[in-house]
Design a protein around this motif. Structure first.
Motif, short mmCIF file in Angstrom:
data_model
loop_
_atom_site.label_atom_id
_atom_site.label_comp_id
_atom_site.label_asym_id
_atom_site.label_seq_id
_atom_site.Cartn_x
_atom_site.Cartn_y
_atom_site.Cartn_z
N LEU A 120 0.75 -1.08 -0.10
CA LEU A 120 -0.09 -0.13 0.08
C LEU A 120 1.05 1.30 0.01
O LEU A 120 0.42 2.13 -0.98
CB LEU A 120 -0.87 -0.14 1.12
N GLU A 121 1.79 1.32 0.80
CA GLU A 121 2.60 2.64 0.96
C GLU A 121 3.37 2.81 -0.29
O GLU A 121 3.59 3.92 -0.81
CB GLU A 121 3.74 2.58 1.96
N GLU A 124 0.61 4.25 -2.79
CA GLU A 124 0.71 5.74 -2.19
C GLU A 124 1.70 6.79 -2.67
O GLU A 124 1.41 7.95 -3.16
CB GLU A 124 0.49 6.00 -0.53
N VAL A 136 -4.44 1.67 -3.82
CA VAL A 136 -4.10 2.53 -2.73
C VAL A 136 -4.96 2.48 -1.52
O VAL A 136 -5.99 1.65 -1.35
CB VAL A 136 -4.42 4.13 -3.66
N ASP A 137 -4.61 3.36 -0.79
CA ASP A 137 -5.27 3.53 0.44
C ASP A 137 -6.84 3.49 0.55
O ASP A 137 -7.05 4.35 -0.23
CB ASP A 137 -4.54 4.74 1.46
N VAL A 138 -7.68 2.86 1.26
CA VAL A 138 -9.08 3.13 1.34
C VAL A 138 -9.51 4.46 1.49
O VAL A 138 -10.46 4.91 0.83
CB VAL A 138 -9.61 2.28 2.45
N ALA A 139 -8.86 5.05 2.38
CA ALA A 139 -9.08 6.71 2.76
C ALA A 139 -8.94 7.50 1.33
O ALA A 139 -9.64 8.85 1.07
CB ALA A 139 -8.06 7.20 3.50
N ASN A 140 -7.98 7.00 0.36
CA ASN A 140 -7.90 7.80 -0.96
C ASN A 140 -8.76 6.96 -2.26
O ASN A 140 -8.53 7.00 -3.15
CB ASN A 140 -6.48 7.83 -1.14
N GLY A 142 -9.18 3.74 -2.23
CA GLY A 142 -8.77 2.29 -2.65
C GLY A 142 -9.65 1.16 -2.35
O GLY A 142 -10.72 1.37 -1.87
N GLY A 144 -9.09 -1.86 -0.76
CA GLY A 144 -8.88 -2.48 0.63
C GLY A 144 -8.23 -3.89 0.28
O GLY A 144 -7.83 -4.24 -0.74
N ASP A 145 -8.27 -4.54 1.07
CA ASP A 145 -8.02 -6.18 1.06
C ASP A 145 -8.62 -6.90 0.06
O ASP A 145 -10.20 -7.07 0.25
CB ASP A 145 -7.98 -6.64 2.54
#
Ligand code: NAD
Length: 347
Positions: A120-121, A124, A136-140, A142, A144-145
């Motif tokens: 993930l990192e 990002e 990418v991150d769920v907050a952005n 993405g 997720g798993d």
């Protein structure tokens, strides 16, 4: 290296190379086929003994992605990238930023994601220089798993096989032997348990096997017995090559359907399963749920849409089983044929 010989052998396509001296980046982007849409596939970051090994890995993996995406009904072609892990010290952020610029230069022709050695990192970091990245991150935005979606698709594929081979409409009381209860195997057990299946598991990590017993009432069997126990379905969810000369003669299951990639040690093992009357759900057809999920990021992530598309794996597996019976041909060949038919209409 006979580069164009390799391209011919894998039926290519285009391949892009990048050497960035400032960061030590040595990267390859292999785009196998883009007739259905932009190539989508992960970025692998591992050490390679030779540059040729890295090229062949990228070619082989990207070709597999074409087949997986096409059969899952995605508007994507197959691509994969490889970053050769530097032997000397390197700045990871700078390296992945340089890789992101390389992806961006391809103008959306290739969309990257996570794979072995990346996470993930890294995605990002790539996201700071290109929009052509998923995972990418769920907050952005993405997805997720991917494992729960992969497991959902595998459960649907098992249901299709059980309907076709055993004539049952439900998994209630159906005995499934799960080899490997890691990310996908764990979620598969959860799915199977909810449907009333009887579960046996084996894992090299006893804690993971015990967890499946505690949470889903699974019986734990010895590692070398999971392929041989009397059951309805054998579900390989660990490493590749689970179906080989040693394991196939021992199988008592009528169905092989699991999440692992490259389950057949060699293509001829798909013929062996067919000859023994065992219904094999081709790996890339049944384990596409994770790819389906990540592909939704390109459109603006929507978990409901991912689920809906993943559920369709039932129809795909059922169609493969029907055609296999009608044509008296092994299922792995039928899956390839369905993809090749589809791609031919796009030519
Ligand atoms: P994972 O590493 O989380 O799980 C694998 C599990 O198998 C681990 O618990 C490991 O201890 C166990 N294992 C290893 N060797 C074993 C053996 N000989 N016998 C029994 N257990 C053994 O990996 P994962 O993400 O769950 O993926 C499992 C398989 O599914 C892999 O082949 C992967 O390529 C494939 N796959 C995964 C996804 C996904 O969404 N994660 C998607 C498509 C395909």
């Amino acid at each position: 290296m006979d580069l164009f010989g390799h391209l011919n052998a894998y039926d290519y396509g285009e391949v892009h190379f990048k050497l960035d001296k400032a960061t030590g980046l040595k990267a390859i982007v292999a785009i196998h086929d883009s007739r259905l849409g932009p190539a989508l596939g992960g970025c692998r970051f591992i050490e390679y003994a030779t540059d040729e090994d890295a090229v062949i890995d990228a070619l082989r993996l990207a070709r597999g992605m074409t087949y997986k995406a096409a059969l899952a009904g995605l508007a994507h072609g197959g691509g994969k990238s490889v970053i050769i892990r530097p032997k000397q010290h390197f700045d990871r952020v700078a390296l992945f930023r340089a890789f992101g610029k390389f992806v961006d230069d391809l103008g959306g022709h290739y969309i990257t994601a996570e794979d072995s050695g990346t996470g993930l990192e890294d995605m990002e970091v790539i996201r700071t220089v290109t929009k052509n990245v998923t995972g990418v991150d769920v907050a952005n935005g993405g997805s997720g798993d991917p494992s729960p979606f992969t497991a959902l698709g595998v459960r649907r594929g098992i249901e299709a096989c059980v309907k076709f081979a055993l004539g049952k409409d439900s998994l209630d009381g159906v005995h499934v032997a799960v080899q490997g209860v890691g990310h996908v195997g764990y979620h598969l057990c959860k799915e199977l348990h909810a449907q009333g299946a009887k579960i046996s598991v084996a894992d090299v990590d006893p804690l993971k096997a015990e967890r499946a017993t505690r949470e889903f009432g699974a019986s734990v069997v010895e590692l070398d017995q999971i392929t041989a126990i009397a059951c309805d379905v054998f579900a390989p969810c660990a490493l590749g090559s689970a179906l080989n000369d040693a394991t196939i003669p021992r199988l008592k299951a009528k169905i092989v359907a699991g999440a692992a990639n490259n389950q057949l040690a060699q293509p001829r093992h798909g013929d062996d399963l067919h000859a023994r009357g065992i219904l094999y759900a081709p790996d890339y057809a049944i384990n596409a749920g994770g790819l389906v999920n990540v592909a939704q990021e390109v459109l603006g992530y929507d978990a409901g849409r991912s689920r809906e598309k993943t559920l369709k794996i039932y129809e795909t597996i059922f169609e493969i089983a029907e055609r296999s019976q009608k044509m008296a041909a092994p299922t792995y060949r039928i899956a390839d044929m369905l993809v090749e038919e589809k791609l031919a209409t796009m030519s």
